[in-house]
Motif scaffolding. Structure first.
Motif, short mmCIF file in Angstrom:
data_model
loop_
_atom_site.label_atom_id
_atom_site.label_comp_id
_atom_site.label_asym_id
_atom_site.label_seq_id
_atom_site.Cartn_x
_atom_site.Cartn_y
_atom_site.Cartn_z
N HIS A 34 28.79 27.81 28.80
CA HIS A 34 28.33 27.83 30.18
C HIS A 34 27.08 26.99 30.33
O HIS A 34 26.92 26.25 31.29
N SER A 60 32.18 24.77 32.66
CA SER A 60 32.73 26.03 33.14
C SER A 60 34.20 26.20 32.85
O SER A 60 34.64 27.27 32.46
N ILE A 107 35.38 31.44 39.99
CA ILE A 107 34.26 30.94 39.17
C ILE A 107 33.16 30.39 40.06
O ILE A 107 31.96 30.62 39.84
N TRP A 159 31.41 33.19 41.55
CA TRP A 159 30.55 33.84 40.54
C TRP A 159 29.21 33.14 40.50
O TRP A 159 28.16 33.79 40.43
N ARG A 166 32.09 38.16 34.18
CA ARG A 166 32.96 36.98 34.14
C ARG A 166 33.80 36.99 32.88
O ARG A 166 35.00 36.72 32.91
N GLU A 196 39.11 40.55 43.16
CA GLU A 196 37.86 39.91 42.77
C GLU A 196 37.41 38.90 43.79
O GLU A 196 36.22 38.78 44.13
#
Ligand SMILES: Nc1ncnc2c1ncn2[C@@H]1O[C@H](COP(=O)(O)OP(=O)(O)OP(=O)(O)O)[C@@H](O)[C@H]1O
Length: 839
Positions: A589, A594, A776, A779, A789, A809
């Motif tokens: 990360h 990602s 993502i 997030w 995650r 989610e």
């Protein structure tokens, strides 16, 4: 005692005197002259004799006209009379033949004996024993001159054979006996054998004589030079007999006789040489004291008395025995004390070890209790934490101080690290109870919006939370416990369970969910997901078996919780696996890759889905009307606050997106999180250990402040996600997703769900990727913790059944984003709401 005591000094020299006989008728002139009492000179100054010394000095010298009486008195008497004092004495006459030796010694002996007897006569107080002997040494044979037997005497070492002893009677008290002897020796002529011109018997005689004289001369020379060298006393019988007289315990006087005639000058010189050597000889005369029998008896008696006294003194030694026994007692006491010390030392060490063990046990118990408390507490996972990855500090702090609760958290970072520490066995959760702060917030929400019944469930990894949630769930079924307000203690976020315009109570929602779960097929009802967390967990474990009875699952969970050790072990292993995975993911990360998270998650295929995974069974709270308000501005259903929220959500979303683009590769900051915005003064803290942060950063999701948005909307929100439209729009994928989620349904519910299901089946892989990408992005925007995650990625890998959770989610994140915007606008500074993304 004798008068001449001056001769009693030890170490005296042999008294040497020289006597010159008178010329006889045949001799014409004497070349020797005594110039004084001790010096004699040779008067003839012949050139051939010039090498010899002219003067000789001795103790006494007697000229030819000197009478024998004078010679005795001056040179023999004091020696001879020494015997009366217990000192051996010897008087010699040495000289060549016819030099007057016999003439001199006869006179000396007579005078000495006369003096001795005179002395004895004069000293009646003394008892004298006088022995007399006369012997001749001729050709090395000793003959007793007083015996008619001419047999040579055997020469023994017993001195009595030749001694003349005199005893001194000293009375009864002084019974000492003096024993001494005096020797009168008339030697043979000292001339050499060659000079004798003899042969045969004469030669033999001369040889023996010379032997005795030579030995005597050697002994004298030896003695004159010192006693360290060997003195050949035994080389001749003469020297053996005269051993004591020559350098021993005796006083000795040598009278050297010489003929004054010139024809005998050589012999005279030899005699003088001998005399010169003899005068250098030192003797060690001492008194020979002999103890008498009485004296010996008395002496022995005195010694006996002395010994008896010593014996008595020895016999009177009880004190010593007492001292010895006292010493033994002391030694025993010391030994006992040493043993006691050793025993005490051993006991002390044992006690110390026991104390240490007890302390260790107490610590373990405390740790276990702490773990149990955390596990059993209903406050689990409500750990508001602010994490700033950029700083990598070691402190985790609740982002929002919780006020107005009993266990207020003062926001101080103290103990935060410890509380957030993951000990490898159980997860510690931060106190105080954030849910109490949530209560206050919830109250505000309830007062403001009057409805909040949706529950958002998040993924967790703590089995203990399962139990707690189960308990809470059971508790929540009790209206008395949950009356009137939603609670976050259950880790569930009630999001919009309304039905027919009426706010749904939690009890009703749960019942509804349970009822739906009994018959729901996730693939058939993806649009109206209503699974409880328990069901979801079990479903994921057992392969999408949604037909299972949730009550049984609850029981299973409860029973599984009973097996605490097993659970702890499983948790421990799970945490360790997660730590490895998290580190791996964090590394990727930070690198800004990602998408690789997906790969990492795929590689970690061994990690199973958590049983405690909670499904978010909600609909977006305001999505229908919110979307409708966006798409159809003619619908005047939005209030001003709602409009403002929408605007702020967009603005915040854009900011977050930009911020993410700027800092994504370097940081995972939560400074822009909702909590940070609302708290304002909250100090950003960071953690160094990602594991710790992720473990501790579980927070409850805040209640939604816009329950009024749900007024009039459908009871359930169906997911209508069509990612086929993505990419062509100018909006971001996430925004599209939000928009899609917020699109109100105008068609019938059944037809929507059917179409949606068909779409999912047909294009699921692509949709899955789109959903992943969107999630993502959300997030990042919502600053969702990495642990969440990770779990999500690990759990949902593209299975068609995952669409339900993906949608949940997605909706949750959308809601979070909107909530952040709303909270940031309304400024809930006093709210205990932590970042909603943490869930
Ligand atoms: N001092 C003296 N005054 C007078 N006459 C002396 C004296 N000394 C020695 N004579 C005489 O000299 C003679 C030799 O003396 P004497 O026999 O004593 O010698 P000697 O050394 O003993 O000899 P030998 O070694 O043979 O025994 C004797 O006749 C003796 O009388």
């Amino acid at each position: 005692m004798i008068e001449d005591s001056e001769f009693q000094e030890p170490g005296e020299k042999i008294f040497v005197s020289v006597r010159i006989r008178p010329l006889n008728d045949k001799e014409r002139k004497s070349d020797w002259e005594c110039i004084n009492n001790d010096t004699i000179i040779f008067k003839n100054s012949l050139p051939e004799r010039s090498m010899f010394p002219a003067a000789y000095t001795f103790d006494r010298v007697y000229d030819c006209d000197c009478p024998t009486k004078q010679v005795y008195d001056e040179g023999a008497k004091h020696i001879a009379l020494s015997v009366l004092n217990g000192i051996n004495s010897s008087i010699f006459a040495y000289g060549q033949t016819s030099s007057g030796k016999t003439y001199t010694m006869r006179g000396i002996t007579e005078y000495a004996v006369a003096d001795i007897y005179d002395y004895i006569e004069k000293h009646k107080e003394r008892e004298f024993v006088v022995k007399f002997s006369a012997m001749e040494i001729y050709n090395e044979a000793v003959r007793d001159l007083l015996s008619l037997d001419s047999t040579p005497l055997r020469l023994l070492d017993d001195p009595e054979t030749i001694e003349s002893s005199a005893r001194e009677y000293a009375g009864a008290e002084n019974s000492s006996i003096l024993s001494a002897s005096v020797n009168f020796v008339d030697l043979a002529g000292s001339e050499r054998a060659s000079q004798t011109l003899s042969a045969g018997t004469r030669l033999k005689e001369g040889c023996h004589i010379n032997r005795s004289l030579l030995t005597l001369g050697t002994v004298i020379r030896k003695l004159s030079k010192g006693r360290n060298s060997h003195v050949p006393y035994r080389d001749s019988k003469l020297t053996r007999i005269l051993q004591n007289a020559l350098g021993g315990n005796a006083r000795t006087a040598i009278i050297c006789t010489m003929s004054p005639d010139r024809s005998h000058v050589e012999q005279s010189r030899n005699t003088l040489s001998f005399a010169s050597c003899a005068k250098e000889v030192t003797t060690n005369a001492q008194v020979n004291l002999v103890m008498s029998d009485k004296a010996l008896v008395k002496q022995l008696q005195r010694e006996l008395a002395k010994l008896e006294n010593e014996m008595k003194s020895l016999g009177s030694a009880p004190v010593k025995r007492d001292t010895a026994s006292l010493l033994r007692e002391k030694e025993l006491l010391i030994e006992q004390m040493a043993k006691e010390i050793e025993e005490l030392t051993r006991q002390r060490d044992l006690a110390q070890s026991r104390v240490e063990n007890l302390l260790l046990s107490v610590r373990e118990v405390q740790m276990l209790k702490s773990g149990e408390y955390s596990s059993n507490s209903s406050e689990v996972t409500n750990v508001p934490c602010t994490v700033d990855y950029s700083n990598h500090k070691d402190i985790v702090t609740p982002s929002v101080p919780i006020a107005n609760n009993n266990n207020q958290y003062d926001g101080h970072p103290e103990n935060s690290e410890e509380e957030c520490h993951l000990d490898g066995i159980t997860t510690k959760f931060v106190e105080p109870d954030p849910s109490k702060g949530w209560d206050k917030v919830a109250q505000k929400i309830d007062e403001k919006f009057e409805d909040n019944c949706k529950e958002v469930r998040c993924i967790e990894f703590e089995d203990s939370s399962i139990e707690m949630n189960e308990k809470e769930k059971v508790a929540s079924l009790n209206p008395e416990n949950n009356e009137g307000k939603p609670t976050v203690e259950t880790n569930e976020l009630w999001i919009d369970h309304v039905e027919d315009g009426k706010p749904a109570t939690k009890e009703a929602v749960i019942k509804e969910i349970e009822a739906d779960n009994l018959s729901a097929d996730p693939e058939e009802e993806q649009g109206k997901v209503s699974l409880t967390e328990t069901e979801l967990s079990i479903e994921k474990q057992e392969g999408d078996d949604l037909s299972s009875n949730p009550k049984e699952n609850v029981e299973d969970l409860r029973s599984s919780h009973v097996n605490k050790d097993e659970t702890c072990e499983a948790l421990k292993q799970k945490v360790q696996e997660l730590q490895k995975t998290i580190k791996f993911l964090v590394r990727y990360h930070i690198m800004g890759d990602s998408p690789s998270l997906l790969d990492a998650a795929s590689s970690a295929s061994s990690i199973s889905r958590s049983r405690s995974c909670k499904a978010i069974v909600t609909t977006m709270p305001s999505s229908p009307r919110f979307e409708k308000s966006q798409q159809n501005e003619t619908v005047p259903t939005f209030t001003e606050a709602e409009k403002d929220f929408i605007e702020r959500a967009k603005t915040l979303s854009q900011k977050l997106s930009n911020s993410k683009d700027d800092n994504r590769n370097a940081k995972m900051s939560r400074c822009n999180s909702q909590a940070s915005i609302t708290s304002g003064s909250t100090e950003e803290q960071s953690v160094k250990d990602v594991d710790v942060e992720e473990t501790c950063s579980e927070v409850n999701f805040p209640p939604r402040p816009w329950k009024s948005f749900a007024s009039g909307s459908k009871r359930r929100t169906s997911f209508s996600i069509d990612f086929s439209e993505g990419g062509s729009d100018t909006k971001t994928c996430q925004e599209k997703q939000i928009d899609k989620n917020l699109v109100p349904e105008t068609k019938t519910e059944n037809s929507q769900e059917t179409n949606h299901s068909t779409k999912l089946h047909s294009s699921w892989p692509e949709e899955f990727e789109n959903l992943q990408r969107t999630i993502i992005e959300l997030w990042d925007k919502c600053n969702v913790p990495l642990i969440h995650r990770t779990y999500f990625i690990l759990l949902f890998k593209g299975d068609p059944s995952d669409s339900v959770y993906m949608e949940v989610e997605l909706r949750r994140l959308s809601f979070l984003k909107n909530s952040m915007s709303s909270l940031g606008r309304n400024g809930w500074k006093d709210s205990p709401i932590d970042t909603a993304a943490s869930r």
